[in-house]
Design a protein around this motif. Structure first.
Motif, PDB file in Angstrom:
ATOM      1  N   ALA A 248      -6.320   0.658   9.337  1.00 16.46           N
ATOM      2  CA  ALA A 248      -5.633   1.061   8.111  1.00 16.46           C
ATOM      3  C   ALA A 248      -5.957   0.197   6.901  1.00 16.46           C
ATOM      4  CB  ALA A 248      -4.120   1.067   8.342  1.00 16.46           C
ATOM      5  N   VAL A 249      -6.322  -1.046   7.130  1.00 14.28           N
ATOM      6  CA  VAL A 249      -6.596  -1.961   6.012  1.00 14.28           C
ATOM      7  C   VAL A 249      -7.951  -2.625   6.237  1.00 14.28           C
ATOM      8  CG1 VAL A 249      -4.200  -2.436   5.370  1.00 14.28           C
ATOM      9  CG2 VAL A 249      -5.263  -3.761   7.189  1.00 14.28           C
TER      10      VAL A 249
ATOM     11  N   ARG B 224      -5.191  -6.478   1.185  1.00 17.44           N
ATOM     12  CA  ARG B 224      -6.296  -6.165   2.078  1.00 17.44           C
ATOM     13  C   ARG B 224      -6.094  -6.683   3.505  1.00 17.44           C
ATOM     14  NH1 ARG B 224     -11.119  -4.780   0.161  1.00 17.44           N
ATOM     15  NH2 ARG B 224     -12.189  -6.011   1.773  1.00 17.44           N
TER      16      ARG B 224
ATOM     17  N   GLY C 125      -2.219  -3.128  -2.855  1.00 20.50           N
ATOM     18  CA  GLY C 125      -3.607  -3.571  -2.839  1.00 20.50           C
ATOM     19  C   GLY C 125      -3.849  -4.759  -1.922  1.00 20.50           C
TER      20      GLY C 125
ATOM     21  N   LEU D 180       2.175  -0.769   6.184  1.00 20.95           N
ATOM     22  CA  LEU D 180       0.821  -0.368   5.806  1.00 20.95           C
ATOM     23  C   LEU D 180       0.831   0.457   4.518  1.00 20.95           C
ATOM     24  CD1 LEU D 180      -0.620   0.464   9.328  1.00 20.95           C
ATOM     25  CD2 LEU D 180      -1.105  -1.549   7.920  1.00 20.95           C
ATOM     26  N   ALA D 181       1.851   1.281   4.347  1.00 17.59           N
ATOM     27  CA  ALA D 181       1.981   2.021   3.088  1.00 17.59           C
ATOM     28  C   ALA D 181       2.206   1.058   1.930  1.00 17.59           C
ATOM     29  CB  ALA D 181       3.138   3.011   3.188  1.00 17.59           C
TER      30      ALA D 181
ATOM     31  N   GLU E 166      -1.035  -0.686   1.040  1.00 16.79           N
ATOM     32  CA  GLU E 166      -1.916   0.179   0.241  1.00 16.79           C
ATOM     33  C   GLU E 166      -1.461   0.209  -1.216  1.00 16.79           C
ATOM     34  OE1 GLU E 166      -3.819   4.684   0.377  1.00 16.79           O
ATOM     35  OE2 GLU E 166      -2.022   4.225   1.539  1.00 16.79           O
ATOM     36  N   ARG E 167      -0.155   0.347  -1.427  1.00 12.61           N
ATOM     37  CA  ARG E 167       0.369   0.397  -2.801  1.00 12.61           C
ATOM     38  C   ARG E 167       0.126  -0.920  -3.535  1.00 12.61           C
ATOM     39  NH1 ARG E 167       4.864   3.879  -3.592  1.00 12.61           N
ATOM     40  NH2 ARG E 167       5.192   2.755  -5.565  1.00 12.61           N
TER      41      ARG E 167
END
Length: 309
Positions: A164-165, A114, A112, A105-106, A109-110
């Motif tokens: 989270a996303v 989705r 992008g 999940l990290a 996020e880095r």
């Protein structure tokens, strides 16, 4: 689309990767084992050797792949056969489902990314009420102590990924079958009459053949609203029904029958609760929203094809 698949050489991954490639996706596939790289490349994927618990390595691999979708299938279950001490057997998988999930999940996020599609299980449902559960039903608030950590890890994925996303999906798979019938541990136990019907066999199980599970996962990569989906066949069934049928297919004698108290002594509390209290699940939401249907609508035909293979 660019799809990043973790756990790509597992039971489901070996069907998922070539299916995604055949559908025209650009697939990056991870493994922890360098010896499996050539096999992934032969399937048409770009292989990457990475440990899902190495946060920086995971982030680096995901950033390099720049995926539109991440598929989380990381487990360490190849040698986990002693379900008497489930948490002990599942310790590595529990970590992959918690810390490994956080790492992915990290990375999402880095990068992008989705959409994340993650592996769950239908064993999370409460062992009370009706025999067949939907995604809206309550989860088990009183897991067996020997399986508490494993159940908590499954629920961690279940709750964390959709939050989270923007497009987080968790697939609550039924019990997988369909591996090599000459080496499969469940079939071996059935043939040796080491898998008894415990306490009347009233627990209801939902099954999913592995290639059907991969097809549902591919559907979730391509479509479907965020949330959780049950991925199972159309026929939840009590142990007392499906286990004797499987024994008959293998040519074994009918399974032995044990009272629950003796089952607890020999196999432990987790096995007894699954044999006597488990609940199956409905696949109606996955059928409707993922536009998916299993090739084997019933474990009856699926088991028959499995054993015959």
């Amino acid at each position: 689309m660019r799809v990043f698949v973790t756990g790509a050489t597992g039971a489901l991954g070996r069907h998922l990767v070539p299916g995604l490639v055949d559908a025209g996706h650009q697939v990056t596939a991870t493994t922890r084992t360098p010896a499996k790289v050539d096999g992934l490349r032969a399937q048409g994927a770009e292989p990457v050797v990475v440990d899902g618990l190495d946060r920086e390595a995971v982030i680096t691999a995901v950033l390099a792949a720049a995926p539109d979708v991440i598929v989380h299938q990381m487990t360490a279950l190849a040698n986990a056969h002693n379900l008497r001490k489930l948490d002990q057997e599942f310790a590595a998988t529990n970590e992959l489902r918690t810390r490994g999930t956080d790492n992915l999940l990290a990375a999402a996020e880095r990068a992008g990314t989705r959409r994340v599609v993650a592996q769950g299980h239908n064993f999370v449902y409460a062992r009370s009420g009706g025999p067949v559960k939907t995604e809206e039903d309550d989860l088990d608030a009183r897991p067996v102590p020997s399986a508490a950590q494993a159940m908590a890890a499954i629920r961690y994925v279940d709750t964390t990924v959709p939050q989270a996303v923007p497009e987080g999906i968790v697939l609550r798979y039924g019990t997988f079958y369909g591996g090599d019938p000459t080496t499969d541990p469940m079939l071996a136990a059935v043939r040796k009459r080491q898998m008894p019907v415990v306490g009347g066999g009233t627990g209801v199980w939902s099954f999913i053949e592995t290639s059907d599970g991969a097809a549902a996962t591919r559907a979730a990569v391509e479509r479907g609203a965020p949330g959780v989906y049950n991925v199972a066949d159309d026929e939840p069934a009590p142990v007392a029904e499906w286990l004797p049928y499987l024994a008959e297919l293998t040519g074994a004698k009918p399974p032995m029958r044990l009272p629950a108290w003796l089952g607890r002594v020999l196999a432990g509390e987790f096995i007894v609760t699954q044999m006597t209290e488990a609940r199956g699940c409905s696949n109606a939401k996955a059928r409707a929203e993922l536009d998916w249907e299993p090739r084997y609508p019933s474990w009856r035909e699926g088991f028959r094809a499995w054993v015959a293979s």
